[in-house]
Design an enzyme around this catalytic site. Structure first.
Site, PDB file in Angstrom:
ATOM      1  N   CYS A 174      39.460  48.291  38.440  1.00  0.00           N
ATOM      2  CA  CYS A 174      40.216  48.142  39.679  1.00  0.00           C
ATOM      3  C   CYS A 174      40.935  49.440  40.028  1.00  0.00           C
ATOM      4  O   CYS A 174      40.943  49.879  41.177  1.00  0.00           O
ATOM      5  CB  CYS A 174      41.208  46.988  39.548  1.00  0.00           C
ATOM      6  SG  CYS A 174      42.090  46.607  41.073  1.00  0.00           S
ATOM      7  N   CYS A 211      44.282  38.954  36.895  1.00  0.00           N
ATOM      8  CA  CYS A 211      44.732  38.370  38.155  1.00  0.00           C
ATOM      9  C   CYS A 211      43.778  37.307  38.696  1.00  0.00           C
ATOM     10  O   CYS A 211      44.217  36.355  39.348  1.00  0.00           O
ATOM     11  CB  CYS A 211      44.957  39.461  39.199  1.00  0.00           C
ATOM     12  SG  CYS A 211      43.467  40.342  39.741  1.00  0.00           S
TER      13      CYS A 211
END
Length: 355
Positions: free
Chosen positions: A100, A195
């Site tokens: 990410c 997440c």
């Protein structure tokens, strides 16, 4: 003229405190939240959800700075979530935060920032970006929350346009800043899980996304003798001891995962250690591609202690690492990050432990 900064805001304490530090340092700050989730995760409390975007917007309103939301959910799904699934199905254990950071926070977000007149992107990471000679370097934060491990893939272009205003700050101080400024997120707890898997059940996430349950197979020993039946390779990771579902009369550890044979190899105490590893997809920060062996300290997991080792550069952007002392749970898919004291030299993705 003030330098313009696009600050990635997750809706948490760290990025909100970063906004305060940047404003007090004289920057022209705009907050931005990357929307990473759709469907059932879009309104949760995890990074990249619409709810977190609302929290970030509330902080920006209080500080009197603009706030934007960028929908990166499709790219996040392809670059991070699908890679996570593919890696687990291949018997590896990936670190989605590293991807990410590499492709979204310091990739797509930086491209957007530079295309729209910003000079820098900023994040609430606890690490230091500094010039050193003719290069930009990454250093550990001198605090308990150093996050340099998940940033080792940043290149010179990305580092040159990155600010990390909390680099020398302890987390309690960041929270105090937010409290003193009356920010509504000052007392939010830190996020702990991946997440897009807030319940921490990786195996159920993979099964649900793929539309099928994992296929059981054999536990075997190093000689290939069958020891029992496993629940599917996505249920296990290298070094795992608990949750095997079998009793052996002694501690047994996962030492290898073979997706082709659908086998999980177990070994006794001591077998969870490896004297070295091969890593690929290497990124070098402190210098260009090295040509000669050198000494470094190496972390093989985010919370691992740096271990002294020899580094042997190889062809195809790979390296072999030989530890002074064998290291526990050297796991394919994780990162091997190289340090020289507080300086991040670079790193690579672990391909295989050396036995």
């Amino acid at each position: 003229m003030k330098k313009r900064v696009l600050l990635g805001m997750s809706g948490g304490v760290d990025s909100s405190a970063s906004a305060l530090v940047l404003l007090r340092s004289g920057y022209d700050v705009t907050g931005v939240t990357m929307l990473l989730h759709t469907g059932e995760n879009s309104s949760g409390d995890q990074c990249g959800s619409s709810r977190e975007a609302e929290d970030a917007a509330a902080v920006c309103r209080l500080l009197g700075i603009p706030h934007q939301v960028l929908d990166f959910s499709e790219e996040f799904s392809q670059r991070v979530k699908q890679d996570f699934i593919s890696e687990y199905l291949a018997g590896r254990t990936p670190n989605p935060c590293i991807r990410c950071n590499r492709y979204l926070k310091f990739g797509m977000l930086l491209e957007y920032a530079l295309a729209n007149g910003f000079d820098f992107v900023a994040t609430g990471h606890y690490a230091l970006v500094e010039p050193l000679g003719d290069r930009w370097v990454l250093r550990c934060s001198p605090t308990a929350k150093d996050q340099s491990y998940v940033l080792y893939q940043l290149n010179q272009h990305q580092l040159a346009h990155t600010l990390m205003p909390l680099g020398r700050m302890e987390k309690p101080e960041a929270r105090r800043l937010a409290q003193e400024a009356g920010l509504p997120v000052a007392n939010k707890p830190d996020s702990q899980d991946i997440c897009f898997i807030p319940d921490g059940d990786y195996n159920s996430f993979i099964a649900r996304t793929c539309g099928k349950e994992p296929e059981p197979g054999n536990f075997v020993d190093a000689e290939g003798h069958v020891l029992g039946t496993h629940r599917g390779i996505t249920c296990y990771t290298i070094g795992q001891r608990k949750g095997l579902g079998l009793s052996f009369g002694q501690p047994m550890y996962v030492t290898k995962i073979d997706p082709q044979a659908n086998e999980v190899t177990l070994g006794p105490e001591g077998s969870q250690y490896a004297p070295g590893l091969i890593a690929g997809d290497c990124n070098w920060i402190a210098f260009e591609q090295p040509g000669e062996p050198f000494r470094a300290q190496v972390k093989v997991r985010y919370k691992a202690k740096p271990a002294d080792a020899w580094i042997f550069p190889m062809e195809n952007n790979q390296m072999r690492i030989a530890f002074d002392e064998p290291q526990r749970s050297v796991t394919p898919g994780q990162a091997a990050v190289l340090y020289q004291d507080d300086l991040v030299l670079g790193g690579g993705t672990i391909l295989t432990p050396c036995r």
